[in-house]
Structures are given as C-alpha cells and as structure tokens.
Design a protein around this motif. Structure first.
Motif, PDB file in Angstrom:
ATOM      1  N   ALA A 259       0.819  -1.217   0.000  1.00 20.11           N
ATOM      2  CA  ALA A 259       0.000   0.000   0.000  1.00 20.11           C
ATOM      3  C   ALA A 259       0.854   1.269   0.000  1.00 20.11           C
ATOM      4  N   ASP A 260       1.998   1.242   0.715  1.00 19.21           N
ATOM      5  CA  ASP A 260       2.841   2.441   0.732  1.00 19.21           C
ATOM      6  C   ASP A 260       3.479   2.689  -0.621  1.00 19.21           C
ATOM      7  N   ARG A 261       3.837   1.609  -1.323  1.00 17.09           N
ATOM      8  CA  ARG A 261       4.393   1.764  -2.667  1.00 17.09           C
ATOM      9  C   ARG A 261       3.331   2.323  -3.616  1.00 17.09           C
ATOM     10  N   ILE A 262       2.101   1.833  -3.493  1.00 15.50           N
ATOM     11  CA  ILE A 262       1.015   2.343  -4.336  1.00 15.50           C
ATOM     12  C   ILE A 262       0.825   3.838  -4.096  1.00 15.50           C
ATOM     13  N   MET A 263       1.029   4.270  -2.841  1.00 17.96           N
ATOM     14  CA  MET A 263       0.855   5.686  -2.515  1.00 17.96           C
ATOM     15  C   MET A 263       2.068   6.528  -2.896  1.00 17.96           C
ATOM     16  N   ILE A 275      -0.126  -0.718  -9.900  1.00 19.97           N
ATOM     17  CA  ILE A 275      -1.427  -0.624  -9.224  1.00 19.97           C
ATOM     18  C   ILE A 275      -1.596   0.793  -8.688  1.00 19.97           C
ATOM     19  N   LYS A 276      -2.685   1.409  -9.040  1.00 25.86           N
ATOM     20  CA  LYS A 276      -2.980   2.757  -8.560  1.00 25.86           C
ATOM     21  C   LYS A 276      -4.139   2.701  -7.565  1.00 25.86           C
ATOM     22  N   PRO A 277      -4.247   3.723  -6.714  1.00 20.27           N
ATOM     23  CA  PRO A 277      -5.386   3.746  -5.784  1.00 20.27           C
ATOM     24  C   PRO A 277      -6.710   3.595  -6.540  1.00 20.27           C
ATOM     25  N   GLY A 278      -7.565   2.750  -6.058  1.00 22.50           N
ATOM     26  CA  GLY A 278      -8.855   2.527  -6.709  1.00 22.50           C
ATOM     27  C   GLY A 278      -8.885   1.337  -7.645  1.00 22.50           C
ATOM     28  N   MET A 279      -7.729   0.634  -7.808  1.00 23.18           N
ATOM     29  CA  MET A 279      -7.702  -0.493  -8.741  1.00 23.18           C
ATOM     30  C   MET A 279      -8.100  -1.820  -8.100  1.00 23.18           C
ATOM     31  N   GLN A 280      -8.398  -1.829  -6.816  1.00 25.96           N
ATOM     32  CA  GLN A 280      -8.910  -3.073  -6.224  1.00 25.96           C
ATOM     33  C   GLN A 280     -10.171  -3.491  -6.960  1.00 25.96           C
ATOM     34  N   GLY A 322      -7.690 -13.994 -10.426  1.00 25.57           N
ATOM     35  CA  GLY A 322      -7.436 -13.045 -11.499  1.00 25.57           C
ATOM     36  C   GLY A 322      -7.777 -11.605 -11.199  1.00 25.57           C
ATOM     37  N   VAL A 323      -8.238 -11.317 -10.002  1.00 24.15           N
ATOM     38  CA  VAL A 323      -8.670  -9.960  -9.639  1.00 24.15           C
ATOM     39  C   VAL A 323      -7.771  -9.397  -8.529  1.00 24.15           C
ATOM     40  N   ILE A 324      -7.379  -8.133  -8.649  1.00 21.97           N
ATOM     41  CA  ILE A 324      -6.627  -7.475  -7.582  1.00 21.97           C
ATOM     42  C   ILE A 324      -7.542  -7.375  -6.369  1.00 21.97           C
ATOM     43  N   TYR A 325      -7.193  -8.120  -5.280  1.00 25.44           N
ATOM     44  CA  TYR A 325      -8.166  -8.341  -4.219  1.00 25.44           C
ATOM     45  C   TYR A 325      -7.912  -7.481  -2.984  1.00 25.44           C
ATOM     46  N   GLU A 326      -6.689  -7.524  -2.431  1.00 27.94           N
ATOM     47  CA  GLU A 326      -6.360  -6.668  -1.285  1.00 27.94           C
ATOM     48  C   GLU A 326      -4.882  -6.317  -1.332  1.00 27.94           C
ATOM     49  N   HIS A 327      -4.540  -5.187  -0.709  1.00 28.63           N
ATOM     50  CA  HIS A 327      -3.152  -4.766  -0.661  1.00 28.63           C
ATOM     51  C   HIS A 327      -2.556  -5.119   0.704  1.00 28.63           C
ATOM     52  N   LEU A 328      -1.228  -5.099   0.788  1.00 27.32           N
ATOM     53  CA  LEU A 328      -0.553  -5.260   2.076  1.00 27.32           C
ATOM     54  C   LEU A 328      -0.632  -3.937   2.826  1.00 27.32           C
ATOM     55  N   GLN A 329      -1.135  -3.995   4.060  1.00 23.32           N
ATOM     56  CA  GLN A 329      -1.432  -2.757   4.799  1.00 23.32           C
ATOM     57  C   GLN A 329      -0.789  -2.752   6.177  1.00 23.32           C
TER      58      GLN A 329
END
Length: 477
Positions: A259-263, A275-280, A322-329
C-alpha cells in the motif's frame, strides 16, 4: 527489558503524543563465509536496542537507541516527539491509524536442534567440505568458484503501544546461500545462485542436504553446458517451475501490492507500482491467478504471528482468481483505503522503522500432478530454474533467463534447452496460465526495501505453471 519499553510508551504520552509505540529488538547470530573450501571470514552479530514511534499533532516521529538504560530511552522518546512536532508543521493532512484488534501474546519458535548442539569446528568442517564434495563432479568443465555463506540468528522482540498492544516473540532462523560457476573455454559459463532459509534450528541443515545437492547440480550444469540446444523461436507452451513462479509472484504481485508503494512512498527508492489507488477489483489475470501472502506458515523463513504494530498476522489474498483483491497494509495506510491493517508492518532491526513487507508469497496450487501438466503439452519447454532476471520500476515488464530447462515433446521431457528467455508483462503472465499442478514449493529470499534499506527474510513459491503460446527468446547464438 519490558519495563524500559513500557516506560517509553508512558513517557511519550506524558510528552503529548496521541500514540506511542516502543519495540525492543534484539538479533544475535553467527556467520561463516567460505570460498573454494577456505574460510574467508566469520563473525558474531549482536544488535540490540529500542525503537520508538510517536504521533504528535497528526505527524509521525521515529527514533532508536542501542543504549538500554532509562536515560537512553528518555532521550530517544524526546527525540521522536521533537521530530514529530517539527514535521507536523508541514503536514497537509494529519495521519490516522485504524482501529485494528491488537494482540496481547507471547510466542516462540522452538528449534529441534539448537544452534549450540553442534560445535563450531563441526560447522566449519561442513562448510569447507562442500568444496571437496563437488571435486570430480565434472568431466571436462571447470568449477572456478564456489562461495557458501551460513547464517544462524535469533530475533527477539517486545512490542508495546498505547493502543493496548503487547507482543513478545523469539524466532531462530538459519539461511545458507551459495554461488557457483561452471565453465568451459569452448562452451561458455553457467552460474547458479540460490538461498535456502527457514525458521527453526540445525535440523534445517539435515533437511537441505547441501552436501548431496551441490555435486548433483554441478554434474547437471556441465551436461547443460555441453548438450543444451537453443530454445524454439515459434510460440510454444511453456511450463514454468515453482522457483521461477515464486520469483514472479514476489516481484509482480507482492511488491506492487504494498500500500505504501502504491501511494508513492517508495518511488525514489525501491520503485513504484502499476497498481494505482482505486484499482482493487480490477482484473489482472484468469481464474488460475490467485496469489497469497501468509506469514503464519510454520517453519517458513518469513514466519511471524503478530506484526511490529501488534496486529495479528493472517493470509492475505493479493490477487484472487485473477482480480486485484487486497493490498498489504499497516495501521497508517489502511485508513486511506477505508480498511484495516492486515498485519504487514515489519522492521529489519531496532534502528529501522516498521514498513509494509511481504512474508511468504505464493501462487495457489491446483490439483494436477506434474505428469498430467506435462501430458497436456504437445510441444514446449519446461524451465525449472533461473540464472538471472530483471523487472521494471513499476513491476510490469519482466525478463527471466532459464538455467535448467528441457524440451517437451508429446508430454515427455527431452533434451536440455540453453538459456531460454521468458519476457512477459505482469498481465500477460497471469492471463496466459493454462494449468497449475499441486506441487507447492517455497524458496528463501532476503527482500530489500526502504531508505535506509531494510532486508527481511521471506519465502516465495508456487506450483509448476503452464503458460499457453509463449514466444521464448535466447541469449545463445
């Protein structure tokens, strides 16, 4: 030591912090390094100290000290509070923490064979003997270099925070890594680098049996050097071995799911994320593409039951069918995603702040046998292991050069293939999976991230995976 940790948390509150966290973090270990059967170095590692994080006026402050006295801790807390106050003047939005349920627990990993159950000279003899073991394993090729490193260490933590978290843990780990080169003036060179690792004691050495594994590998690499043919250039089915699958999921799913890398926090250091914010919820592959990161696997190199914020660990489904499901938080990124921490905060040592890290990342296995996977291929290539790899800054385009690889004809392994190159994008890899077997295997690694850089133990793995219609490249000819 608990009294110092609790004192730090109380002092942080007295100084105005809305959140205080203190972590005693001790690492005690031993290392032997050999080259061609000679001991090149050895040493004892002992790092102990207390790290303090505070939130003041919505800003985070961090400081650490090896001075394990009340005065040393007091100065460290005062420094962390001072840093947070200074940073708070620059904050556009105050930091928030989630309301995760925090642990109050003690746990430890018990080594079946403790580190001191074998004398030092016996460990040295084993290490130097690995060079003697591979002598005579080749007929024509030379082995100019074999380096082997052995590390044993125990990591102890006491974590207390002002939200009620309290966790004590003790985890022994062993890792060995080796690098060998097999070469011939007429045929060129092959290089093999591998790391083995797990949580536990010296029983792991008996399990890995490196003294038997290395001679077998040397002989096989000589055969590849002299007998392997270039890979086919037309599109074929490719079975990717679990060693490569593990590396792929670590790099193209685990890292971009932080999640920090995405941010953008890692953009100037370890890289960004596609992966960008909102791509879950976005599709990244087909139904075979389920990638899990699970710190709780017994005996694993990345094992832990509570993270460094005292959040209970659990399996995280990063990609699910096949779906982006959850990020590491962690507790500080989770509010940005309107979720709770899934226990991914880890620090390398007392001098490092907890940041979001993988633990044991793997592609979910299926129910086929390897033989059934092979039988489904009329003409193709099986790439069992790799020699080199790279991936771009956003974890999208990537390249893996095979080491041990075979032609597949009518469902059977045939001759060796030399240096097949798999070039894929993240989406094309997860969308091309046409079958997975049930042979889940893990490999050890030291994952790097952060500034200053932090290396933490991880496993990565998966089953053997069949990819449909892949055009391989070659580094030969």
């Amino acid at each position: 030591m608990l009294d110092l940790v609790e004192y730090a948390v109380k002092l942080a509150s007295d100084l105005g912090a809305s959140y205080g966290e203190a972590r005693y973090h001790g690492i005690n270990g031993f290392t032997i390094y050999t080259r061609n059967g000679n001991v090149m170095g050895s040493g004892i590692t002992s790092r102990r100290g207390i790290a303090v994080r505070v939130v003041v006026n919505g800003a985070l402050g961090f400081a650490a000290t090896p001075e394990l006295t009340r005065d040393g801790v007091r100065k460290t807390v005062e420094k962390a509070v001072s840093l947070a106050k200074a940073v708070s003047q620059l904050m556009k939005k105050p930091l928030k923490q989630d309301d995760s349920r925090l642990g109050r627990a003690r746990y430890s990993v018990v080594a079946r064979k403790p580190f001191d159950s074998i004398p030092l000279d016996e460990k040295v003899n084993y290490m130097t003997g690995l060079w003697r073991n591979i002598q005579g394993s080749t007929k024509e090729a030379r082995i100019p270099v074999l380096t082997v490193t052995y590390n044993e260490w125990t990591e102890e933590k006491i974590i207390v925070n002002s939200d009620g978290g309290y966790v004590e843990s003790s985890i022994p780990r062993i890792t060995m890594y080796y690098n060998m080169v097999v070469t011939s003036p007429a045929k060129g060179s092959l290089q093999r680098w591998e790391q083995l690792g797990g949580s536990g004691g010296l029983e792991l050495l008996e399990k890995w049996r490196l003294h038997e594994k290395l001679p077998e590998e040397v002989g096989r690499y000589e055969e590849i050097l002299f007998k392997a043919l270039p890979p086919p250039t037309d599109p074929v089915d490719v079975i990717v071995g679990s060693e490569i699958v593990g590396l792929v999921v670590h790099e193209s799913c685990g890292h971009p799911s932080e999640a920090d890398r995405i941010m953008g926090r890692e953009a100037a250091q370890a890289g960004k994320s596609f992966i960008k914010p909102g791509m879950q919820g976005s599709r990244i592959g087909n139904e075979y593409a389920t990638v899990i990161d699970d710190p709780t696997i017994p005996g694993s190199y990345g094992f832990y039951l509570y993270d460094d914020e005292a959040v209970p660990a659990r399996a995280r489904y990063l990609y699910k069918e096949g779906v982006i499901y959850e990020h590491l938080q962690n507790r500080f990124t989770a509010p940005f995603y309107n979720t709770r921490s899934n226990g991914a905060a880890r620090a390398m040592d007392y001098a490092s702040e907890p940041i979001i890290r993988m633990a044991n990342t793997y592609l979910k296995p299926g129910d086929m046998s390897f033989e059934e996977l092979l039988e489904s291929v009329k003409r193709g290539v099986y790439i069992k292991s790799y020699m080199e790899w790279n991936i771009d800054d956003e974890r999208w385009s990537q390249r893996y050069v095979g080491l041990e690889a075979y032609m597949i004809e009518n469902g059977e392994l045939k001759g060796y293939v030399r240096n097949p190159v798999l070039e894929v994008t993240t989406k094309s890899f997860y969308s091309s999976i046409d079958g997975v077997d049930r042979n889940l295997e893990f490999y050890a690694g030291t994952c790097g991230k952060g500034e200053p850089s932090q290396g933490v133990p991880v496993w990565f793995g998966g089953p053997n995976v069949k990819l449909k219609n892949i055009r391989l490249r070659s580094t030969v000819g």
